[in-house]
Structures are given as structure tokens and as C-alpha cells.
Scaffold this active site. Sequence first.
Site, short mmCIF file in Angstrom:
data_model
loop_
_atom_site.label_atom_id
_atom_site.label_comp_id
_atom_site.label_asym_id
_atom_site.label_seq_id
_atom_site.Cartn_x
_atom_site.Cartn_y
_atom_site.Cartn_z
N LYS A 103 23.12 -28.36 112.43
CA LYS A 103 24.18 -27.97 111.50
C LYS A 103 25.19 -29.09 111.30
CE LYS A 103 27.49 -25.51 113.31
NZ LYS A 103 28.76 -26.27 113.23
N LYS B 118 35.09 -35.31 113.66
CA LYS B 118 34.06 -34.67 114.48
C LYS B 118 32.66 -34.96 113.94
CE LYS B 118 32.14 -32.17 117.63
NZ LYS B 118 32.37 -30.73 117.87
#
Length: 310
Positions: free
Chosen positions: A250, A182
Site C-alpha cells: 500500500k 513517510k
Amino acid sequence: MSGTETGHVGAVDTVGFLGLGAMGLPMAVNLARAGFDVLAWNRGRPPLEAAAAAGCRTAAGPEQVAAAAPVVLTMLPDLPQVIELLDGQGGLRSGRPVMDTLVVMGTVSPVAVHALAERLLPQGITVVDAPVSGGVTGAREAGLSIMAGGPVEAVARVRPYLEAMGSTVRRMGDTGAGSLAKACNQLVVAGTLVALAEAVLLGERGGLDPTALLDVLAGGLASSEVLTQKRRHLAEGDFTPSGPARYLHKDLGFVLDSADDEGVTLPLSTTVAGLYAAIEAQGLGDLDNSVVLGLLRDGSPHSPDRPTKD
């Protein structure tokens, strides 16, 4: 299936779902539509009511979910929120849980989720990390790409749930491998967004219409799913969030942390991460991640903590 609130439920096929945000809610609904007995919980009441109306059952708290569901899926912003629901009062490990498999579907640190798996395994809980890509559209249409990490048997066990939410489900390796995949995905998404933003900026400064330019790009080799989903934001300069920029900020931190951990230098990632750090520093993190175009238009492309060289 009833949408009423419940406590301990003994059905072995019950699957728990925590976190009914913009993506979590349609994911839980798709599980219910696929015929699974979904026991859902969320801090806010309105998403719970929406889940109940769509066929999920609802629980009073995480403890009730873990008491009923051997497999619990979480769709939360980051790992600290998962750990809070694990270890906090009334959390997943309170009472008498039957939960033996935790599936972390949010985007989290590959290193941290691997450490969590090592901590929980002696306590009888296997952790599978299964982050997703495809945005809200993919979540609604059960078309997500799901990158799973965990023991072969554990991933095989949860695969039917994942396939109810995604069109592509792939085991990438042991726990943490899904989150590393990811991170790679987010690198490509962020890099593509910045490239599109720069193309729009360059084009409009030269007198090109952004809509026409993006149409041409979409018809050629520059086409991508990022362009498809972000075309309107970029063409109209409308940064109403579909994917908040702060989440991408993030995620890019995980990219750089993983690069450091692997001893890899990633020049593009470093530059893109600096742009999203600047977005966050300017208080724009709640806007859509395409707001990088606005940042470039304002002439503020560099993060304060990643200055350019003189």
C-alpha cells in the site's frame, strides 16, 4: 487514572486515541505513562482492556472520544478508515464534539490527507498528519521517528503528545508533508529489504551461510535499522509478521502516486513496488514484509501487472 468506560469527560487535557493495533496500543500506553489523560477506543475489545490496564480510560465509541478530547489521534491502516470514523454514525463528528484537531498517524496518501484537511478546516477541524517510523519496537520504546505536517501552531500544540511517543519529532511542512516524508521513508525501507533479500539469495546460492553473511553486513557500511529488525526473518526464512507485506505494498503505491504528482521518475521504486505487488497477488500479503526473500527464492520476482520486457 481509571480504566473504566466513560462518555462525556470535560477535562481539557484529555487526548483521544483511536486504533489500538500492534503499534497503536503501545503508543497510547506511552501517552498515559507520560501523564496524559488518554481516552481510547478500538473496535476490538481485548486491546481496549489492555489499554485500560495500562492507565488509559476507554470510551464506548468515537463520538464519546470527540466529545471529551479537543485533540484526537488516530493510528489506523489508511485514510478511508479515518474518514469512516469521522463521518459514520456515532463517529467523531456526531453529537457535540469538542474535537478541533485531528492527528492522522497512520501511513496515508499525501494528496488525500491534504484534501481531507481542506474539507475539514471550514468546519473548525485542523488536520495534522504525523506518520511514524520505527515499527513495533519503536512504538513500545517510545522511540518512533514522527514526521508531522500541518500549520505551525497546530503542530506545536500536539508536539507534547508526539514527543511522548517518539524520540524524533520534526515538522516537515503543511498538511500532507508528513505523509510525503513517510513515503520517502517507505521507499528506503522497501528498497533496503529487497537489497538484503537479494544479498541473502546470492550468498546462499554461492554457498554462504545467511546468518554469517548478515552478521558481516551488520558490522559494516551495509548496516541499517532495517537489517537489525529483519535479520532473524531473513536468516531463518521465518516470515511470521511483525510488519505485514500488504502495508508496504500500500505504502509503495503512495510513493508512485507522489512521484507521478511531482513528475519524478523513480526506477528503484517502480521495481520494488512491482515485487510487493507480486507478493500481494500471490496471497502473501499477511506475511512479514521480508517475505520478498521467499518470493525471490521461488523465482517469481515480477508483478503480473508490471511484466518484464522480452
